[in-house]
Design a protein around this motif. Structure first.
Motif, short mmCIF file in Angstrom:
data_model
loop_
_atom_site.label_atom_id
_atom_site.label_comp_id
_atom_site.label_asym_id
_atom_site.label_seq_id
_atom_site.Cartn_x
_atom_site.Cartn_y
_atom_site.Cartn_z
N ALA A 6 -6.11 4.17 -6.26
CA ALA A 6 -5.49 2.85 -6.08
C ALA A 6 -6.61 1.81 -5.99
CB ALA A 6 -4.63 2.85 -4.81
N SER A 7 -6.24 0.58 -5.86
CA SER A 7 -7.24 -0.49 -5.81
C SER A 7 -8.09 -0.38 -4.54
CB SER A 7 -6.56 -1.85 -5.86
OG SER A 7 -5.70 -2.01 -4.75
N GLY A 8 -9.30 -0.89 -4.63
CA GLY A 8 -10.18 -0.92 -3.47
C GLY A 8 -10.74 0.42 -3.06
N GLY A 9 -10.68 1.41 -3.94
CA GLY A 9 -11.22 2.73 -3.61
C GLY A 9 -10.29 3.60 -2.79
N ASP A 10 -9.08 3.13 -2.54
CA ASP A 10 -8.10 3.93 -1.80
C ASP A 10 -7.42 4.92 -2.74
OD1 ASP A 10 -8.53 2.64 0.62
OD2 ASP A 10 -7.04 1.08 0.17
N TRP A 11 -6.69 5.86 -2.15
CA TRP A 11 -5.95 6.86 -2.92
C TRP A 11 -4.49 6.82 -2.49
CZ3 TRP A 11 -7.96 10.15 -6.68
CH2 TRP A 11 -9.33 10.05 -6.88
N LEU A 12 -3.59 6.85 -3.46
CA LEU A 12 -2.17 6.82 -3.22
C LEU A 12 -1.62 8.24 -3.30
CD1 LEU A 12 0.52 5.22 -2.98
CD2 LEU A 12 0.55 5.18 -5.49
N THR A 13 -0.94 8.67 -2.24
CA THR A 13 -0.34 10.01 -2.21
C THR A 13 1.00 9.95 -2.94
OG1 THR A 13 -1.37 10.45 -0.07
CG2 THR A 13 0.47 11.86 -0.71
N ILE A 14 1.13 10.73 -4.02
CA ILE A 14 2.40 10.75 -4.74
C ILE A 14 3.23 11.98 -4.38
CG2 ILE A 14 1.60 9.30 -6.62
CD1 ILE A 14 1.46 11.85 -8.35
N ALA A 15 2.59 12.98 -3.79
CA ALA A 15 3.29 14.18 -3.32
C ALA A 15 2.42 14.84 -2.27
CB ALA A 15 3.58 15.14 -4.46
N LYS A 16 3.08 15.43 -1.28
CA LYS A 16 2.33 16.07 -0.19
C LYS A 16 3.16 17.20 0.39
CE LYS A 16 0.51 14.94 4.37
NZ LYS A 16 0.39 13.90 5.37
N CYS A 17 2.46 18.25 0.75
CA CYS A 17 3.08 19.37 1.43
C CYS A 17 2.11 19.84 2.50
CB CYS A 17 3.38 20.49 0.42
SG CYS A 17 4.27 21.87 1.15
N GLY A 18 2.51 19.79 3.75
CA GLY A 18 1.62 20.19 4.83
C GLY A 18 1.12 19.00 5.63
N ASP A 19 0.13 19.26 6.47
CA ASP A 19 -0.31 18.26 7.43
C ASP A 19 -1.80 17.93 7.34
OD1 ASP A 19 2.23 18.07 8.65
OD2 ASP A 19 1.84 19.91 9.75
N ALA A 20 -2.24 17.38 6.24
CA ALA A 20 -3.63 16.94 6.14
C ALA A 20 -3.80 15.67 6.97
CB ALA A 20 -4.01 16.65 4.69
#
Length: 128
Positions: free
Chosen positions: A52-66
């Motif tokens: 994503a912008s600014g060096g961030d990351w967008l989570t589009i799917a997740k399973c578990g507890d990171a």
């Protein structure tokens, strides 16, 4: 044991190929991918991320507890210029060890799969 793992991976890839060609909505497809990878890898969590912008990351799917700290550590390492063409990235935050692989070969700019575990990632888990 290795042959069994390869067979499991082959079965998973066949299943994901079938799902990718189905009418399953992409949001559900990515969640299914994360779930299957978490189960196969016995990971604490698996996430599929897009830059994503600014060096961030967008989570589009997740399973578990990171933890957010794992994703922040990935962002710090992935945003280094040479890391964008790496085969994989690894790191650790506290007791969590993480491993990230780009969705496209050597191209983190297209997104990645991030897996975390409470134990160490085996050295032979990383190519090269």
């Amino acid at each position: 044991m290795f042959t069994e793992q390869v067979d499991q991976l082959d079965k998973l890839l066949d299943e994901l190929e079938d799902l990718a060609q189905s009418n399953l909505p992409s949001s559900r497809f990515f969640v299914t991918v994360a779930e299957r990878l978490q189960m196969m890898m016995a990971a604490k969590s698996v996430a599929i991320l897009l830059p994503a912008s600014g060096g961030d990351w967008l989570t589009i799917a997740k399973c578990g507890d990171a933890t957010q700290a794992v994703q922040a550590d990935l962002a710090k390492r992935a945003n280094a210029h040479e890391a964008l063409t790496s085969e994989a990235l690894m790191g650790s935050v506290g007791d969590e060890t993480w491993f990230a692989a780009p969705l496209r070969p050597r191209n983190f700019a297209k997104g990645c799969v991030l897996a975390s575990t409470d134990g160490a990632v085996p050295k032979n888990a990383v190519a090269g």
